[in-house]
Motif scaffolding. Structure first.
Motif, PDB file in Angstrom:
ATOM      1  N   GLY A  30       0.524  13.319  -8.939  1.00  0.00           N
ATOM      2  CA  GLY A  30      -0.744  13.741  -9.515  1.00  0.00           C
ATOM      3  C   GLY A  30      -0.614  14.681 -10.690  1.00  0.00           C
ATOM      4  N   TRP A  31       0.601  14.827 -11.223  1.00  0.00           N
ATOM      5  CA  TRP A  31       0.789  15.723 -12.374  1.00  0.00           C
ATOM      6  C   TRP A  31       0.285  15.074 -13.656  1.00  0.00           C
ATOM      7  N   ILE A  32       0.411  13.770 -13.750  1.00  0.00           N
ATOM      8  CA  ILE A  32      -0.078  13.038 -14.912  1.00  0.00           C
ATOM      9  C   ILE A  32      -1.289  12.228 -14.462  1.00  0.00           C
ATOM     10  N   LYS A  33      -2.394  12.468 -15.095  1.00  0.00           N
ATOM     11  CA  LYS A  33      -3.633  11.775 -14.749  1.00  0.00           C
ATOM     12  C   LYS A  33      -4.051  10.890 -15.908  1.00  0.00           C
ATOM     13  N   PRO A  34      -4.659   9.772 -15.603  1.00  0.00           N
ATOM     14  CA  PRO A  34      -5.095   8.879 -16.698  1.00  0.00           C
ATOM     15  C   PRO A  34      -6.196   9.533 -17.521  1.00  0.00           C
ATOM     16  N   ARG A  35      -6.244   9.129 -18.753  1.00  0.00           N
ATOM     17  CA  ARG A  35      -7.272   9.670 -19.621  1.00  0.00           C
ATOM     18  C   ARG A  35      -8.657   9.201 -19.199  1.00  0.00           C
ATOM     19  N   LYS A  36      -9.584  10.093 -19.349  1.00  0.00           N
ATOM     20  CA  LYS A  36     -10.960   9.747 -19.006  1.00  0.00           C
ATOM     21  C   LYS A  36     -11.548   8.856 -20.100  1.00  0.00           C
ATOM     22  N   ALA A  37     -12.282   7.906 -19.646  1.00  0.00           N
ATOM     23  CA  ALA A  37     -12.919   6.999 -20.601  1.00  0.00           C
ATOM     24  C   ALA A  37     -13.972   7.754 -21.402  1.00  0.00           C
ATOM     25  N   ARG A  38     -14.041   7.442 -22.668  1.00  0.00           N
ATOM     26  CA  ARG A  38     -15.008   8.109 -23.524  1.00  0.00           C
ATOM     27  C   ARG A  38     -16.415   7.663 -23.175  1.00  0.00           C
ATOM     28  N   ASP A  39     -17.264   8.649 -23.076  1.00  0.00           N
ATOM     29  CA  ASP A  39     -18.664   8.374 -22.766  1.00  0.00           C
ATOM     30  C   ASP A  39     -19.435   8.318 -24.073  1.00  0.00           C
ATOM     31  N   ASP A  40     -19.769   7.117 -24.474  1.00  0.00           N
ATOM     32  CA  ASP A  40     -20.479   6.929 -25.742  1.00  0.00           C
ATOM     33  C   ASP A  40     -21.983   7.076 -25.609  1.00  0.00           C
ATOM     34  N   GLU A  41     -22.462   7.411 -24.432  1.00  0.00           N
ATOM     35  CA  GLU A  41     -23.910   7.571 -24.281  1.00  0.00           C
ATOM     36  C   GLU A  41     -24.372   8.811 -25.031  1.00  0.00           C
ATOM     37  N   PRO A  42     -25.543   8.782 -25.592  1.00  0.00           N
ATOM     38  CA  PRO A  42     -26.041   9.966 -26.330  1.00  0.00           C
ATOM     39  C   PRO A  42     -26.305  11.130 -25.378  1.00  0.00           C
ATOM     40  N   LYS A  43     -26.013  12.338 -25.893  1.00  0.00           N
ATOM     41  CA  LYS A  43     -26.237  13.552 -25.119  1.00  0.00           C
ATOM     42  C   LYS A  43     -27.517  14.220 -25.590  1.00  0.00           C
ATOM     43  N   TYR A  44     -28.237  14.739 -24.630  1.00  0.00           N
ATOM     44  CA  TYR A  44     -29.506  15.401 -24.935  1.00  0.00           C
ATOM     45  C   TYR A  44     -29.391  16.873 -24.534  1.00  0.00           C
ATOM     46  N   TYR A  45     -29.963  17.736 -25.333  1.00  0.00           N
ATOM     47  CA  TYR A  45     -29.911  19.178 -25.112  1.00  0.00           C
ATOM     48  C   TYR A  45     -31.318  19.715 -24.927  1.00  0.00           C
ATOM     49  N   ASP A  46     -31.405  20.661 -24.060  1.00  0.00           N
ATOM     50  CA  ASP A  46     -32.686  21.313 -23.785  1.00  0.00           C
ATOM     51  C   ASP A  46     -32.865  22.459 -24.779  1.00  0.00           C
ATOM     52  N   ILE A  47     -33.727  22.257 -25.766  1.00  0.00           N
ATOM     53  CA  ILE A  47     -33.914  23.290 -26.789  1.00  0.00           C
ATOM     54  C   ILE A  47     -34.697  24.478 -26.250  1.00  0.00           C
ATOM     55  N   TRP A  48     -35.357  24.316 -25.100  1.00  0.00           N
ATOM     56  CA  TRP A  48     -36.133  25.422 -24.514  1.00  0.00           C
ATOM     57  C   TRP A  48     -35.335  26.153 -23.443  1.00  0.00           C
ATOM     58  N   GLU A  49     -34.010  25.889 -23.407  1.00  0.00           N
ATOM     59  CA  GLU A  49     -33.175  26.538 -22.393  1.00  0.00           C
ATOM     60  C   GLU A  49     -33.052  28.029 -22.690  1.00  0.00           C
ATOM     61  N   ASN A  50     -33.032  28.813 -21.612  1.00  0.00           N
ATOM     62  CA  ASN A  50     -32.905  30.264 -21.754  1.00  0.00           C
ATOM     63  C   ASN A  50     -31.480  30.592 -22.197  1.00  0.00           C
ATOM     64  N   ASP A  51     -31.367  31.437 -23.243  1.00  0.00           N
ATOM     65  CA  ASP A  51     -30.038  31.771 -23.758  1.00  0.00           C
ATOM     66  C   ASP A  51     -29.242  32.614 -22.781  1.00  0.00           C
ATOM     67  N   ASN A  52     -29.914  33.441 -22.004  1.00  0.00           N
ATOM     68  CA  ASN A  52     -29.208  34.336 -21.089  1.00  0.00           C
ATOM     69  C   ASN A  52     -28.738  33.638 -19.824  1.00  0.00           C
ATOM     70  N   GLN A  53     -29.196  32.411 -19.645  1.00  0.00           N
ATOM     71  CA  GLN A  53     -28.801  31.683 -18.433  1.00  0.00           C
ATOM     72  C   GLN A  53     -27.368  31.194 -18.584  1.00  0.00           C
ATOM     73  N   TYR A  54     -26.554  31.498 -17.594  1.00  0.00           N
ATOM     74  CA  TYR A  54     -25.132  31.125 -17.654  1.00  0.00           C
ATOM     75  C   TYR A  54     -24.901  29.901 -16.784  1.00  0.00           C
ATOM     76  N   SER A  55     -24.292  28.889 -17.375  1.00  0.00           N
ATOM     77  CA  SER A  55     -23.985  27.670 -16.631  1.00  0.00           C
ATOM     78  C   SER A  55     -22.477  27.572 -16.492  1.00  0.00           C
ATOM     79  N   PRO A  56     -21.942  27.674 -15.290  1.00  0.00           N
ATOM     80  CA  PRO A  56     -20.487  27.678 -15.117  1.00  0.00           C
ATOM     81  C   PRO A  56     -19.825  26.351 -15.434  1.00  0.00           C
ATOM     82  N   ASP A  57     -20.612  25.271 -15.554  1.00  0.00           N
ATOM     83  CA  ASP A  57     -19.983  23.989 -15.823  1.00  0.00           C
ATOM     84  C   ASP A  57     -19.619  23.820 -17.289  1.00  0.00           C
TER      85      ASP A  57
END
Length: 733
Positions: A252-279
């Motif tokens: 398990g030291w060498i893992k296969p590359r993750k497939a590229r996700d070509d789906e569009p990403k959406y961002y929440d423009i009304w997200e609170n800046d002080n909110q911390y997301s650990p992910d």
């Protein structure tokens, strides 16, 4: 016919001169060369330009001569190879080819045809400033001086600049000092270089690339070399690499590359800046802390309780700006239009701008840890019993500082040495003094022989080690001890290079119990016995290369184990099991193998000055006491640095010791206390030793800045003896 022959020969010579400019002259032209100039000047015979008019004149003269001589045909034929037929063209061509074949070939190395410059100055590549003070500027090919051209003043230079239309394209040659006029081609080259282009305009840097090795399969190979043998045999190196990769994938030291996700990403423009997301993998922006919102004190019409009194105004004015609770005083106005401009507005805005772009900001993950979790979980002292807790016996009798004590191997007797020149033997159970010896000097160290088959005590008085038979305990034991010492026979030839003298006691000293005296050249600080009781070592800090000496009792001989001193030796100890010798200097402890006679390990004490040390009965652990109030525990199998450092004392440590049977160790200090600690060493090598302080024993009074000077455990019971500067020896049980 003669005139025609001459005309043919002249034409042939002209053709030869036109074709072979560099060819040497023929033998037939010697007369012409004698008339002409044969120097290597610009008007050379090899140029082929000056011979044409002379040839034409000769033709005319020959025609006139022929007409004058008549047509009788009786003229003499000159001995010159030439055409013999009327066909001048064919015969001349044939004879010319024969002449060309017979002519010597020109030397291609006779003249330099390279494009190098004609360097007339032969001084070489040197700084021409060296000739500033000389009338000449170098030497030519003939070795003659090249004189500098006449140089006018600045007025002549200015007039030349105004009158000479080619002044702008004239440069000075440093090697000859002459002015050189640049040609149009040279000017073009300079302009090309200044523009950052190639000097030659006709050069094309984008020539079509010829791909010799194409992707298309060719009919014929590029190289016809036979294939190597390794191309048919599998490579062992590649096999090893592949096996490593396979093993890494399985683990398990060498893992296969993750497939590229070509789906569009959406961002929440009304997200609170002080909110911390650990992910989030990366936190790109950290917002600045916001300003405090204005309250009632900023109001132009605040409530009465927010208005300061005269005392508060006076205190606010007298306080420093950084000590004030707020940067302004609340005031009341009837209308908003009456409020004046705030004086500190620009300053506060400027400081806010500085805070925004100068103050570093980082996000810290705050761990939710309670104070109880930080405290190590140690067992309670009552669960670690037995250990000494109570003062039981006080041995009184000395009149000065008691520096050293030692316990008999069975635990029945105790010996103590003092600065009052007395050596006292005590009965442990009753506290009675059974024997007193006047040794005539300060007793610096004392050690009871660990061998139970003999009854001997080694005491140090200044520079002498005294071997004493106290005659206490079993009569058979101390009588057999005397018999053992009396059986010694001196060898016939005793060669000793050490300044150590063994002498047997006689008369009154023998009656007192003294059996041997061993004199040394320097003051002795410590004496310690080997576990078997035949060898003992002494420490002389000022002895130099003889700081440590080892004596053998039965053969009465001494030896120096070290050729030179590694430092100021403080104390030595024998390993309880192995043939090792511990030598402690001021900052290091060196472990020597006596059988192999080599250095095994070097421990760093992590202190300024070592005062004492003790070895665990198992032999794998060591404790060191120092004058800077530290006790260091060493696990010699783990590291050369201290496993743990204890600072339970406020002043210098004088002595440390281990118990032979119980997991206990103790330290005596100048603060008058003896600290008992639980030190459990486990047989499991993966488990670290358990070190817990369990008891502080107080009883000794600090006298002359000295407290407890020595401490020794009872060999069989969980008891401890301590001696101090208050002239007493105390037993804690």
């Amino acid at each position: 016919m003669a005139s025609k022959r001459k005309v043919g020969e002249a034409k042939l010579e002209k053709e030869e001169l036109d074709l072979f400019v560099d060819a040497p002259p023929d033998d037939d032209d010697d007369e012409d060369e004698e008339d002409g100039d044969t120097s290597d000047s610009e008007e050379s015979v090899y140029s082929g330009l000056e011979e044409e008019p002379s040839s034409s004149e000769e033709e005319q003269e020959e025609d006139d001569d022929s007409s004058d001589n008549g047509d009788d045909g009786t003229e003499e034929t000159p001995d010159i190879p030439g055409p013999t037929t009327d066909d001048t063209t064919g015969s001349a061509g044939t004879s010319s080819m024969e002449r060309l074949d017979n002519r010597p070939q020109p030397d291609e190395y006779e003249f330099d045809s390279s494009d190098e410059e004609d360097i007339r100055n032969t001084v070489g590549n040197i700084p021409m400033e060296w000739y500033n003070d000389y009338p000449h500027i170098g030497y030519n090919l003939d070795g003659k001086k090249i004189m500098k051209p006449a140089k006018g003043d600045e007025l002549d230079e200015f007039l030349n600049k105004m009158d000479n239309p080619d002044y702008w394209r004239t440069v000075k040659d440093k090697t000859t000092g002459e002015d050189v006029k640049l040609t149009d081609e040279e000017l073009d080259i300079i302009q090309q270089i200044q523009k950052g282009k190639y000097p030659e305009k006709a050069y094309n840097p984008y020539e079509p690339y010829i791909d010799f090795f194409t992707h298309e399969k060719m009919i014929h190979p590029v190289t016809n070399r036979p294939r190597d043998k390794r191309s048919f045999i599998p490579s062992l190196v590649e096999k090893e690499k592949v096996s490593k990769l396979v093993h890494a994938i399985k683990m398990g030291w060498i893992k296969p590359r993750k497939a590229r996700d070509d789906e569009p990403k959406y961002y929440d423009i009304w997200e609170n800046d002080n909110q911390y997301s650990p992910d989030k993998r990366y936190q790109t922006h950290i917002p600045a802390p916001k300003l405090k919102l204005p309250g009632h004190e900023e109001s132009y019409n605040p409530p009465p309780e927010y208005l300061p009194s005269e005392e508060e105004i006076l205190a606010w004015n007298q306080a420093d700006p950084e000590d004030r609770r707020q940067a302004f005083l609340s005031r009341k106005y009837d209308a908003l239009r009456k409020v004046p401009a705030y004086a500190g507005f620009v300053k506060e805005r400027f400081e806010r701008c500085l805070d925004l772009y100068l103050c570093p900001r980082q996000r810290k993950m705050r761990a939710n840890v309670t104070a109880e979790d930080l405290i190590p979980k140690l067992p309670k002292p009552r669960d670690l019993q037995p250990f000494p807790t109570t003062l039981s016996v006080v041995y009184e009798g000395h009149t000065d500082v008691v520096r050293c004590i030692s316990v008999e191997p069975t635990g029945q007797w105790l010996v103590s040495g003092s600065d009052d020149e007395m050596l006292r033997f005590w009965e442990v159970a009753t506290g009675r003094c059974r024997k007193v010896l006047q040794l005539g000097g300060r007793v610096r160290s004392v050690a009871w022989c660990p061998n139970t088959a003999v009854c001997l005590v080694a005491a140090v008085v200044d520079s002498t080690v005294i071997i004493i038979n106290p005659s206490l305990g079993d009569k058979l034991v101390y009588h057999s001890t005397d018999n053992l010492l009396n059986t010694y026979e001196a060898p016939e030839s005793l060669e000793t290079k050490l300044p150590v003298e063994w002498s047997a006691a006689e008369g009154r000293d023998y009656d007192m119990g003294i059996r041997l005296r061993i004199s040394h050249p320097k003051i002795i600080r410590q004496v310690t016995w080997h576990g078997k009781g035949d060898y003992f070592a002494v420490v002389m800090p000022d002895g130099g290369s003889m700081s440590v000496l080892i004596h053998q009792l039965t053969k009465r001989r001494s030896q120096n184990p070290f050729r030179k001193s590694k430092g100021l030796v403080q104390c030595v100890l024998f390993h309880p099991i192995r043939p090792f010798l511990f030598v402690a200097t001021q900052r290091y402890v060196r472990v020597y193998n006596l059988l192999k006679q080599e250095l095994t390990k070097k421990l760093m004490a992590n202190c300024k000055w070592v005062s004492s040390m003790a070895v665990h009965p198992g032999g794998d652990n060591l404790i060191i006491g120092s004058y800077d109030s530290r006790l260091s525990w060493f696990d010699m199998d783990l590291s050369t640095k201290p496993y743990q450092t204890l600072r339970h004392h406020k002043r210098a440590l004088r002595q440390v010791c281990y118990h032979k049977k119980y997991p206990l160790f103790a330290s005596a200090s100048d603060d008058g206390t003896v600290v008992i600690s639980h030190g459990m060493v486990y047989s499991d090598l993966l488990q670290n030793p358990l070190i817990v302080p369990v008891k502080i024993l107080r009883g000794h009074k600090v006298t002359q800045n000295l407290g407890a000077l020595d401490c020794q455990f009872h060999p069989t019971q969980p008891w401890i003896f301590s001696s101090g500067a208050d002239t007493t020896v105390r037993l804690y049980t």
